[in-house]
Design an enzyme around this catalytic site. Structure first.
Site, PDB file in Angstrom:
ATOM      1  N   ASN A 190     -10.983  -0.523  14.754  1.00 61.12           N
ATOM      2  CA  ASN A 190      -9.524  -0.615  14.747  1.00 61.12           C
ATOM      3  C   ASN A 190      -9.035   0.776  15.116  1.00 61.12           C
ATOM      4  O   ASN A 190      -9.036   1.695  14.295  1.00 61.12           O
ATOM      5  CB  ASN A 190      -9.052  -1.032  13.347  1.00 61.12           C
ATOM      6  CG  ASN A 190      -7.554  -1.211  13.284  1.00 61.12           C
ATOM      7  OD1 ASN A 190      -6.840  -0.908  14.248  1.00 61.12           O
ATOM      8  ND2 ASN A 190      -7.067  -1.703  12.167  1.00 61.12           N
ATOM      9  N   ARG A 221      -9.948  -4.788  17.160  1.00 61.28           N
ATOM     10  CA  ARG A 221      -8.655  -5.340  16.803  1.00 61.28           C
ATOM     11  C   ARG A 221      -7.675  -4.872  17.878  1.00 61.28           C
ATOM     12  O   ARG A 221      -7.510  -3.671  18.101  1.00 61.28           O
ATOM     13  CB  ARG A 221      -8.214  -4.793  15.445  1.00 61.28           C
ATOM     14  CG  ARG A 221      -6.836  -5.275  15.100  1.00 61.28           C
ATOM     15  CD  ARG A 221      -6.364  -4.746  13.783  1.00 61.28           C
ATOM     16  NE  ARG A 221      -5.054  -5.285  13.535  1.00 61.28           N
ATOM     17  CZ  ARG A 221      -4.027  -4.573  13.084  1.00 61.28           C
ATOM     18  NH1 ARG A 221      -4.169  -3.283  12.835  1.00 61.28           N
ATOM     19  NH2 ARG A 221      -2.875  -5.145  12.879  1.00 61.28           N
ATOM     20  N   HIS A 223      -0.644 -10.452  12.292  1.00 62.97           N
ATOM     21  CA  HIS A 223      -1.529 -10.784  11.154  1.00 62.97           C
ATOM     22  C   HIS A 223      -2.290 -12.086  11.417  1.00 62.97           C
ATOM     23  O   HIS A 223      -2.768 -12.723  10.469  1.00 62.97           O
ATOM     24  CB  HIS A 223      -0.728 -10.979   9.838  1.00 62.97           C
ATOM     25  CG  HIS A 223      -0.235  -9.720   9.230  1.00 62.97           C
ATOM     26  ND1 HIS A 223       0.920  -9.673   8.476  1.00 62.97           N
ATOM     27  CD2 HIS A 223      -0.731  -8.461   9.216  1.00 62.97           C
ATOM     28  CE1 HIS A 223       1.125  -8.438   8.055  1.00 62.97           C
ATOM     29  NE2 HIS A 223       0.143  -7.683   8.491  1.00 62.97           N
ATOM     30  N   HIS A 239       0.732 -13.193   3.735  1.00 69.74           N
ATOM     31  CA  HIS A 239      -0.023 -11.939   3.802  1.00 69.74           C
ATOM     32  C   HIS A 239       0.907 -10.824   3.330  1.00 69.74           C
ATOM     33  O   HIS A 239       1.854 -10.452   4.023  1.00 69.74           O
ATOM     34  CB  HIS A 239      -0.506 -11.684   5.239  1.00 69.74           C
ATOM     35  CG  HIS A 239      -1.267 -10.404   5.377  1.00 69.74           C
ATOM     36  ND1 HIS A 239      -2.613 -10.355   5.660  1.00 69.74           N
ATOM     37  CD2 HIS A 239      -0.877  -9.117   5.238  1.00 69.74           C
ATOM     38  CE1 HIS A 239      -3.010  -9.101   5.686  1.00 69.74           C
ATOM     39  NE2 HIS A 239      -1.968  -8.317   5.438  1.00 69.74           N
ATOM     40  N   GLY A 278       0.895  -7.143   2.356  1.00 70.95           N
ATOM     41  CA  GLY A 278       0.287  -5.811   2.274  1.00 70.95           C
ATOM     42  C   GLY A 278       1.396  -4.805   2.501  1.00 70.95           C
ATOM     43  O   GLY A 278       2.537  -5.030   2.080  1.00 70.95           O
ATOM     44  N   GLY A 301       2.419  -4.177   5.546  1.00 67.04           N
ATOM     45  CA  GLY A 301       3.160  -5.112   6.391  1.00 67.04           C
ATOM     46  C   GLY A 301       3.051  -6.469   5.713  1.00 67.04           C
ATOM     47  O   GLY A 301       2.025  -6.760   5.088  1.00 67.04           O
ATOM     48  N   ARG A 326       9.497  -1.502   6.430  1.00 65.89           N
ATOM     49  CA  ARG A 326      10.267  -2.227   7.458  1.00 65.89           C
ATOM     50  C   ARG A 326      11.250  -3.172   6.786  1.00 65.89           C
ATOM     51  O   ARG A 326      10.935  -3.773   5.754  1.00 65.89           O
ATOM     52  CB  ARG A 326       9.336  -3.031   8.358  1.00 65.89           C
ATOM     53  CG  ARG A 326       8.460  -2.191   9.220  1.00 65.89           C
ATOM     54  CD  ARG A 326       7.545  -3.046  10.082  1.00 65.89           C
ATOM     55  NE  ARG A 326       6.229  -2.434  10.121  1.00 65.89           N
ATOM     56  CZ  ARG A 326       5.088  -3.108  10.155  1.00 65.89           C
ATOM     57  NH1 ARG A 326       5.081  -4.418  10.202  1.00 65.89           N
ATOM     58  NH2 ARG A 326       3.942  -2.466  10.170  1.00 65.89           N
ATOM     59  N   MET A 357       3.611  -0.759  -3.765  1.00 66.99           N
ATOM     60  CA  MET A 357       4.045  -1.807  -4.697  1.00 66.99           C
ATOM     61  C   MET A 357       3.477  -1.626  -6.102  1.00 66.99           C
ATOM     62  O   MET A 357       4.134  -1.937  -7.091  1.00 66.99           O
ATOM     63  CB  MET A 357       3.678  -3.187  -4.137  1.00 66.99           C
ATOM     64  CG  MET A 357       4.156  -4.338  -4.973  1.00 66.99           C
ATOM     65  SD  MET A 357       5.951  -4.286  -5.282  1.00 66.99           S
ATOM     66  CE  MET A 357       6.542  -5.388  -4.010  1.00 66.99           C
ATOM     67  N   GLY A 387      -3.037  -6.714   0.087  1.00 64.89           N
ATOM     68  CA  GLY A 387      -3.130  -5.873  -1.121  1.00 64.89           C
ATOM     69  C   GLY A 387      -2.218  -6.337  -2.250  1.00 64.89           C
ATOM     70  O   GLY A 387      -2.625  -6.385  -3.412  1.00 64.89           O
ATOM     71  N   GLY A 442      -0.530  -9.440  -2.405  1.00 62.75           N
ATOM     72  CA  GLY A 442      -0.789 -10.854  -2.699  1.00 62.75           C
ATOM     73  C   GLY A 442      -2.053 -11.056  -3.517  1.00 62.75           C
ATOM     74  O   GLY A 442      -2.117 -11.923  -4.389  1.00 62.75           O
ATOM     75  N   GLU A 443      -3.069 -10.221  -3.248  1.00 58.33           N
ATOM     76  CA  GLU A 443      -4.347 -10.373  -3.963  1.00 58.33           C
ATOM     77  C   GLU A 443      -4.302  -9.764  -5.359  1.00 58.33           C
ATOM     78  O   GLU A 443      -5.021 -10.199  -6.250  1.00 58.33           O
ATOM     79  CB  GLU A 443      -5.476  -9.673  -3.173  1.00 58.33           C
ATOM     80  CG  GLU A 443      -5.821 -10.367  -1.879  1.00 58.33           C
ATOM     81  CD  GLU A 443      -6.624  -9.485  -0.938  1.00 58.33           C
ATOM     82  OE1 GLU A 443      -7.365  -8.602  -1.408  1.00 58.33           O
ATOM     83  OE2 GLU A 443      -6.500  -9.675   0.292  1.00 58.33           O
ATOM     84  N   GLU A 458     -10.103  -9.047   7.541  1.00 54.61           N
ATOM     85  CA  GLU A 458      -9.866  -9.138   8.980  1.00 54.61           C
ATOM     86  C   GLU A 458     -11.067  -8.628   9.772  1.00 54.61           C
ATOM     87  O   GLU A 458     -11.399  -9.174  10.819  1.00 54.61           O
ATOM     88  CB  GLU A 458      -8.615  -8.328   9.345  1.00 54.61           C
ATOM     89  CG  GLU A 458      -7.337  -9.033   8.894  1.00 54.61           C
ATOM     90  CD  GLU A 458      -6.140  -8.112   8.801  1.00 54.61           C
ATOM     91  OE1 GLU A 458      -6.123  -7.265   7.888  1.00 54.61           O
ATOM     92  OE2 GLU A 458      -5.222  -8.233   9.630  1.00 54.61           O
TER      93      GLU A 458
HETATM   94  P1  ADP Z   1      -2.228  -2.615   4.600  1.00 56.07           P
HETATM   95  O1  ADP Z   1      -1.152  -3.515   5.097  1.00 56.07           O
HETATM   96  O2  ADP Z   1      -1.965  -1.164   4.876  1.00 56.07           O
HETATM   97  O3  ADP Z   1      -3.635  -3.078   4.925  1.00 56.07           O
HETATM   98  P2  ADP Z   1      -2.869  -3.482   1.916  1.00 56.07           P
HETATM   99  O4  ADP Z   1      -3.106  -4.908   2.293  1.00 56.07           O
HETATM  100  O5  ADP Z   1      -4.024  -2.685   1.466  1.00 56.07           O
HETATM  101  O6  ADP Z   1      -2.088  -2.691   3.027  1.00 56.07           O
HETATM  102  O7  ADP Z   1      -1.758  -3.488   0.766  1.00 56.07           O
HETATM  103  C1  ADP Z   1      -1.227  -2.303   0.262  1.00 56.07           C
HETATM  104  C2  ADP Z   1      -0.211  -2.646  -0.794  1.00 56.07           C
HETATM  105  O8  ADP Z   1      -0.863  -3.352  -1.863  1.00 56.07           O
HETATM  106  C3  ADP Z   1       0.417  -1.409  -1.405  1.00 56.07           C
HETATM  107  O9  ADP Z   1       1.806  -1.611  -1.551  1.00 56.07           O
HETATM  108  C4  ADP Z   1      -0.253  -1.354  -2.766  1.00 56.07           C
HETATM  109  O10 ADP Z   1       0.538  -0.711  -3.739  1.00 56.07           O
HETATM  110  C5  ADP Z   1      -0.373  -2.843  -3.065  1.00 56.07           C
HETATM  111  N1  ADP Z   1      -1.258  -3.079  -4.218  1.00 56.07           N
HETATM  112  C6  ADP Z   1      -2.582  -2.838  -4.326  1.00 56.07           C
HETATM  113  N2  ADP Z   1      -2.989  -3.128  -5.600  1.00 56.07           N
HETATM  114  C7  ADP Z   1      -1.897  -3.552  -6.285  1.00 56.07           C
HETATM  115  C8  ADP Z   1      -1.651  -3.988  -7.627  1.00 56.07           C
HETATM  116  N3  ADP Z   1      -2.621  -4.046  -8.527  1.00 56.07           N
HETATM  117  N4  ADP Z   1      -0.393  -4.359  -7.954  1.00 56.07           N
HETATM  118  C9  ADP Z   1       0.616  -4.294  -7.059  1.00 56.07           C
HETATM  119  N5  ADP Z   1       0.438  -3.902  -5.791  1.00 56.07           N
HETATM  120  C10 ADP Z   1      -0.787  -3.522  -5.400  1.00 56.07           C
END
Ligand code: ADP
Length: 416
Positions: free
Chosen positions: A8, A103, A192, A220, A222, A224, A253, A295, A342, A344-345, A401
């Protein structure tokens, strides 16, 4: 043992992952045995303070090798990556690979599936650069650096937009003069796609169903964020548009806004086009509302009573809820809602707020199940969190991904 590299490539960074792929039995995704050997990142390419590091996946402590040295361009970044992989006995030379999967952010209307790269493909990706000026040229730099280093090595482009090429005309066209689509290619493309497709397939496997039987809303979330409506295996709508700025509220954004806000601000405050671009892409979203885009930190602040943090979460989740509603309408219901990325998971709070008061539409979260903790490494990495009364399954699925790119690239290389 077949080794494949996933790259990437950004304007000043190069993320890489090296996989062992043992078998590609047939077209079914889960028949491919893919194992991560190492991942790494070269940062600040072109700066005197460049850094590079490598993490081995099979060491429990996640042993890392780190280098600090000036890396002047992507060609040097590839050399550095190769050096790190060799030093750690992962790979002797890139020529040992079966191929490289890249990517690539924007495939426009030209690419609707992973594609073996040749000179024509390179030229088309270049031509699409005005649609993704920050990404496509950077992606090309990585491809060209590998081409220079190992001209015969098969390279495959996996496009963020490709999965959404099935979106029908009435959903991808805007209410703008039709000539803008014909001449300037102004339309919704969506992004995405690799992640939405991957988690949708994971959901189908988990439920023991074919993807072609399911109506799925994939979220999704994250840095983004985007939502996708996936009807019987095909993306039929998604929240990001011609660029990744449209749709859900994101880290920095703005997502959907009244386009007239831009003219109003330009007139009232004299902001230039460039300043507006910066404002909407880098200074808005969660950061714009509460000063921060992380977040996890926002949730912590909110739990301590911070009013702006609470507001940012409300706005973020309300927008998600509206998109869930829109896609329930678009597909006349959904069998599955997926949370990934990040946020959502990992954030039970955000999942819960986004699904609040949707029970009359068949969507209801079980609080206890939602608060379980799973890790990507555990065997049961998928969580099922709907309540007994909820009609739609609600699944938390870690996205991957890079793994999807490795698998897709391998399929193309095998067909060669
Ligand atoms: P990217 O889009 O850069 O790949 P990620 O999918 O890794 O980003 O997501 C990053 C986001 O996930 C950040 O806002 C981070 O704070 C959030 N995040 C990670 N763990 C947690 C958590 N336990 N609770 C809330 N938000 C989280």
């Amino acid at each position: 043992m077949n080794k494949i590299l996933v790259l990437n490539s950004g304007s000043s960074s190069l993320k890489f992952q090296l996989f062992n792929i043992q078998s590609v039995g047939n077209n079914k995704h889960n028949s491919i045995n893919c194992h991560l050997i190492a991942s790494g990142l070269v940062e600040k390419i072109g700066d005197i303070n460049s850094t590079a590091h490598l993490k081995l996946s099979d060491t429990p402590s996640g042993v890392k090798t780190r280098l600090n040295r000036p890396i002047s361009n992507h060609k040097k970044a590839i050399e550095t990556m190769e050096f790190l992989l060799k030093e750690n006995n992962c790979l002797n030379t890139v020529e040992e690979l079966v191929g490289v999967g890249h990517r690539v952010v924007h495939g426009g209307e030209d690419f609707y599936q992973p594609t073996l790269i040749n000179d024509n493909v390179l030229e088309t990706i270049q031509k699409l650069s005005p649609l993704a000026p920050l990404h496509n040229p950077a992606n090309l730099t990585g491809i060209n650096a590998i081409k220079q280093r190992a001209p015969k090595l098969p390279q495959v482009a996996v496009f963020d937009t490709a999965f959404h090429q099935s979106i029908p005309e009435h959903a991808y066209l805007y209410g703008l003069p039709y000539e803008l689509y014909e001449q300037q290619k102004v339309r919704r493309y969506g992004f995405h796609g690799t992640s939405h497709h991957y988690v949708a397939k994971q959901a189908a496997d988990y439920l023991g169903k074919a993807l072609s039987e399911l109506k799925i809303i994939s979220l999704h979330l994250g840095n983004g964020t985007s939502a996708a409506a996936i009807e019987y295996g095909l993306s039929i709508d998604t929240s990001m548009g011609m660029t990744p700025l449209e749709g859900l509220v994101m880290g920095t954004r703005c997502g959907d806004i009244d386009p007239a806000i831009s003219f109003y601000l330009a007139k009232e405050t004299g902001l230039s086009l460039q300043a507006l671009d910066q404002l909407l892409n880098k200074e808005s979203g969660l950061k714009g509302i509460c000063g921060q885009n992380d977040m996890r930190a926002i949730v912590e602040r909110s739990n301590q009573g911070d009013i702006k943090a609470k507001l940012a979460i409300k706005i973020f989740c309300y927008r998600i809820k509206k998109y869930i509603g829109a896609y329930l309408a678009a597909m006349n219901g959904a069998d599955v809602i997926i949370f990934t990325g990040g946020i959502g998971e990992n954030s039970a709070e955000i999942r819960e707020f986004s699904c609040q008061k949707l029970q009359n539409l068949g969507i209801s979260i079980d609080s206890l199940k939602n608060n379980q903790r799973v890790t990507k490494q555990s065997d049961q990495s998928i969580m099922e969190i709907q309540s007994l009364t909820g009609q739609s399954k609600i699944l938390v699925i870690p996205t991957n991904e890079e793994l999807e790119i490795a698998v897709q690239a391998m399929k193309i290389i095998q067909k060669k």
